[in-house]
Design a protein around this motif. Structure first.
Motif, PDB file in Angstrom:
ATOM      1  N   ARG A   1     -19.354   1.202   8.899  1.00 46.62           N
ATOM      2  CA  ARG A   1     -18.298   0.755   7.994  1.00 46.62           C
ATOM      3  C   ARG A   1     -18.549  -0.691   7.562  1.00 46.62           C
ATOM      4  NH1 ARG A   1     -13.868  -3.267   8.923  1.00 46.62           N
ATOM      5  NH2 ARG A   1     -12.430  -2.860   7.222  1.00 46.62           N
TER       6      ARG A   1
ATOM      7  N   TYR B   1      -5.331  -5.423  10.865  1.00 42.05           N
ATOM      8  CA  TYR B   1      -5.360  -3.976  10.628  1.00 42.05           C
ATOM      9  C   TYR B   1      -4.061  -3.294  11.038  1.00 42.05           C
ATOM     10  CZ  TYR B   1     -10.461  -4.574  10.439  1.00 42.05           C
ATOM     11  OH  TYR B   1     -11.725  -4.955  10.099  1.00 42.05           O
ATOM     12  N   GLY B   2      -3.952  -2.000  10.655  1.00 40.28           N
ATOM     13  CA  GLY B   2      -3.037  -1.109  11.352  1.00 40.28           C
ATOM     14  C   GLY B   2      -3.708  -0.774  12.676  1.00 40.28           C
TER      15      GLY B   2
ATOM     16  N   GLN C   1       4.803  -0.545   3.679  1.00 39.69           N
ATOM     17  CA  GLN C   1       3.544  -0.275   4.372  1.00 39.69           C
ATOM     18  C   GLN C   1       3.331   1.223   4.592  1.00 39.69           C
ATOM     19  OE1 GLN C   1       1.242  -2.340   4.848  1.00 39.69           O
ATOM     20  NE2 GLN C   1       2.189  -4.379   4.832  1.00 39.69           N
TER      21      GLN C   1
ATOM     22  N   VAL D   1      -7.057   1.063  12.186  1.00 42.57           N
ATOM     23  CA  VAL D   1      -7.053   2.043  11.095  1.00 42.57           C
ATOM     24  C   VAL D   1      -8.038   1.571  10.023  1.00 42.57           C
ATOM     25  CG1 VAL D   1      -5.648   3.022   9.224  1.00 42.57           C
ATOM     26  CG2 VAL D   1      -4.639   2.669  11.500  1.00 42.57           C
ATOM     27  N   ILE D   2      -8.947   2.455   9.657  1.00 42.10           N
ATOM     28  CA  ILE D   2      -9.877   2.186   8.554  1.00 42.10           C
ATOM     29  C   ILE D   2      -9.437   3.071   7.391  1.00 42.10           C
ATOM     30  CG2 ILE D   2     -12.338   2.288   7.906  1.00 42.10           C
ATOM     31  CD1 ILE D   2     -11.561   0.089   9.986  1.00 42.10           C
ATOM     32  N   GLY D   3      -9.691   2.627   6.161  1.00 47.18           N
ATOM     33  CA  GLY D   3      -9.033   3.236   5.009  1.00 47.18           C
ATOM     34  C   GLY D   3      -9.384   4.654   4.605  1.00 47.18           C
TER      35      GLY D   3
ATOM     36  N   THR E   1       1.418   2.319   6.845  1.00 44.10           N
ATOM     37  CA  THR E   1       1.408   2.445   8.309  1.00 44.10           C
ATOM     38  C   THR E   1       2.805   2.759   8.863  1.00 44.10           C
ATOM     39  OG1 THR E   1      -0.420   0.890   8.387  1.00 44.10           O
ATOM     40  CG2 THR E   1       0.764   1.243  10.448  1.00 44.10           C
TER      41      THR E   1
ATOM     42  N   LEU F   1       0.825  -1.220   0.000  1.00 44.76           N
ATOM     43  CA  LEU F   1       0.000   0.000   0.000  1.00 44.76           C
ATOM     44  C   LEU F   1       0.857   1.268   0.000  1.00 44.76           C
ATOM     45  CD1 LEU F   1      -2.771   1.352   0.207  1.00 44.76           C
ATOM     46  CD2 LEU F   1      -2.675   1.015   2.682  1.00 44.76           C
TER      47      LEU F   1
ATOM     48  N   ASP G   1     -13.000  -0.323   2.122  1.00 49.71           N
ATOM     49  CA  ASP G   1     -13.723   0.207   3.276  1.00 49.71           C
ATOM     50  C   ASP G   1     -14.840   1.127   2.802  1.00 49.71           C
ATOM     51  OD1 ASP G   1     -12.211  -0.974   5.406  1.00 49.71           O
ATOM     52  OD2 ASP G   1     -10.591   0.417   4.950  1.00 49.71           O
TER      53      ASP G   1
ATOM     54  N   GLU H   1       1.465  -1.982  11.956  1.00 47.28           N
ATOM     55  CA  GLU H   1       0.728  -2.696  10.910  1.00 47.28           C
ATOM     56  C   GLU H   1       0.589  -4.180  11.273  1.00 47.28           C
ATOM     57  OE1 GLU H   1      -0.988  -1.573   8.501  1.00 47.28           O
ATOM     58  OE2 GLU H   1      -1.340  -3.318   7.244  1.00 47.28           O
ATOM     59  N   LYS H   2      -0.642  -4.647  11.293  1.00 46.93           N
ATOM     60  CA  LYS H   2      -0.966  -6.057  11.522  1.00 46.93           C
ATOM     61  C   LYS H   2      -0.141  -6.689  12.657  1.00 46.93           C
ATOM     62  CE  LYS H   2      -3.098  -6.576   7.116  1.00 46.93           C
ATOM     63  NZ  LYS H   2      -2.610  -5.672   6.101  1.00 46.93           N
TER      64      LYS H   2
HETATM   65  C1  G1P Z   1      -4.869  -1.868   4.861  1.00 49.13           C
HETATM   66  C2  G1P Z   1      -3.874  -1.134   5.752  1.00 49.13           C
HETATM   67  C3  G1P Z   1      -4.245  -1.325   7.223  1.00 49.13           C
HETATM   68  C4  G1P Z   1      -5.673  -0.877   7.462  1.00 49.13           C
HETATM   69  C5  G1P Z   1      -6.628  -1.622   6.494  1.00 49.13           C
HETATM   70  C6  G1P Z   1      -8.031  -1.039   6.621  1.00 49.13           C
HETATM   71  O1  G1P Z   1      -4.705  -3.253   5.055  1.00 49.13           O
HETATM   72  O2  G1P Z   1      -2.561  -1.614   5.497  1.00 49.13           O
HETATM   73  O3  G1P Z   1      -3.377  -0.561   8.035  1.00 49.13           O
HETATM   74  O4  G1P Z   1      -6.036  -1.133   8.792  1.00 49.13           O
HETATM   75  O5  G1P Z   1      -6.207  -1.473   5.137  1.00 49.13           O
HETATM   76  O6  G1P Z   1      -8.946  -1.703   5.812  1.00 49.13           O
HETATM   77  P1  G1P Z   1      -5.341  -4.368   4.046  1.00 49.13           P
HETATM   78  O7  G1P Z   1      -6.768  -4.519   4.441  1.00 49.13           O
HETATM   79  O8  G1P Z   1      -5.177  -3.818   2.667  1.00 49.13           O
HETATM   80  O9  G1P Z   1      -4.544  -5.598   4.305  1.00 49.13           O
END
Ligand code: G1P
Length: 290
Positions: free
Chosen positions: A253, A171-172, A230, A204-206, A232, A111, A134, A191-192
């Protein structure tokens, strides 16, 4: 951020493997919620928040997204000939909604790498980032809520939502000092995080509003979680500098990147359509009895 939000970056280069087989030839961003591609809902949110330019970060096989936001004279002609004025209006509106430029992410390196691909198109302005997985259904557009806090505080801002403890590894995750206005001055963001190590349950939401100096940070970033560059990890640098606020946004959401979440989003949005609501409710009532 000092000026109102004008530009948003929408990463749309993913392969959509969770939605195979449909994503073999159809971009995941074009999958519909009822009758509207998810990417259109995201762009509508951006436009409602005042954004005038969308930078789409795409990869191979995504040209139908560009077509969707272009004019389609043949279709407009046909609708006009058949006197379908409402559909004609709708179709035109999509093509005129926003200025769209697209850039290519040449390798799927994560990302942060996708956002970096938008560097030249964004230039020296603050900008929003919106992730198409999201969907946030709210009165005030979610990206507008985040932008408002960024304007008030002068800091970068990110959407946060509490999730169950057994979900944080997806998530982050952010932690920090709660502020009087209900937001969070973020001092840690990961991150994760592996199970049991999350600094909080605030995910964290996108939706992000970011300063242009995030780009040099991303350029220096080493691969992080999952071997990817990342976003994040760049946010963590902002957090260490005291320049990141977490915003507890208002709205429902849906995780449209997940098959169950996608189905739920379809039901939720369909139930809000007067012409579909009663029929769908009647069907759902009988379906659950089977
Ligand atoms: C991404 C971001 C993550 C965030 C998430 C939200 O992860 O890297 O930090 O919390 O979107 O949807 P992904 O869902 O692409 O793995």
């Amino acid at each position: 951020m000092k000026q109102p939000l004008r530009k948003v970056v929408i990463p749309a280069a993913g392969l959509g493997t969770r939605f195979l087989p449909v994503t073999k030839a159809v971009p995941k961003e074009m999958l519909p919620i009822v009758d509207t591609p998810t990417i259109q809902l995201i762009v509508e949110e951006a436009v409602k928040a005042g954004a005038a330019q969308v930078v789409l970060v795409t990869g191979r096989g995504k040209s139908s997204i560009e077509d969707h936001f272009d004019r389609n004279f043949e279709l407009e002609e046909a609708l006009s000939r058949k006197n379908k004025m409402e559909l004609l209006e709708q179709t035109r509106r999509i093509g005129e909604m926003v200025g769209l430029v697209s850039v290519r992410q040449k390798e799927p390196l994560g990302l942060g790498h996708a956002v970096l691909a938008a560097k030249r198109a964004v230039g020296d302005d603050w900008f929003g980032v919106m992730l198409g997985d999201d969907l946030i259904d709210s009165e005030e557009p979610a990206i507008g809520q985040i932008a408002r806090v960024s304007m008030q505080t002068g800091k970068a801002a990110v959407a946060l939502m509490p999730v169950a403890d057994d979900q944080t590894h997806l998530y982050g995750v952010a932690a920090g000092k709660p502020q009087a206005d209900g937001n969070l001055l973020v001092d840690r963001i990961v991150e994760k995080p592996s199970r049991g190590t999350a600094p909080s349950n605030l995910a964290v939401i996108g939706r992000y509003v970011l300063p242009p100096d995030i780009f040099p940070m991303l350029e220096k970033m080493k691969p992080g979680a999952g071997g990817e560059i990342q976003l994040t990890d760049a946010l963590a640098v902002l957090a260490q500098q005291g320049r990141l606020v977490g915003v507890r946004f208002e709205g429902e959401r849906h995780d449209a990147g997940d098959r169950l979440g996608y189905l739920q989003a379809n039901v939720a949005y369909a139930l809000k359509r007067p012409e579909l609501r009663d029929g769908l409710l009647a069907y759902l009532r009988t379906a659950v009895q089977r």
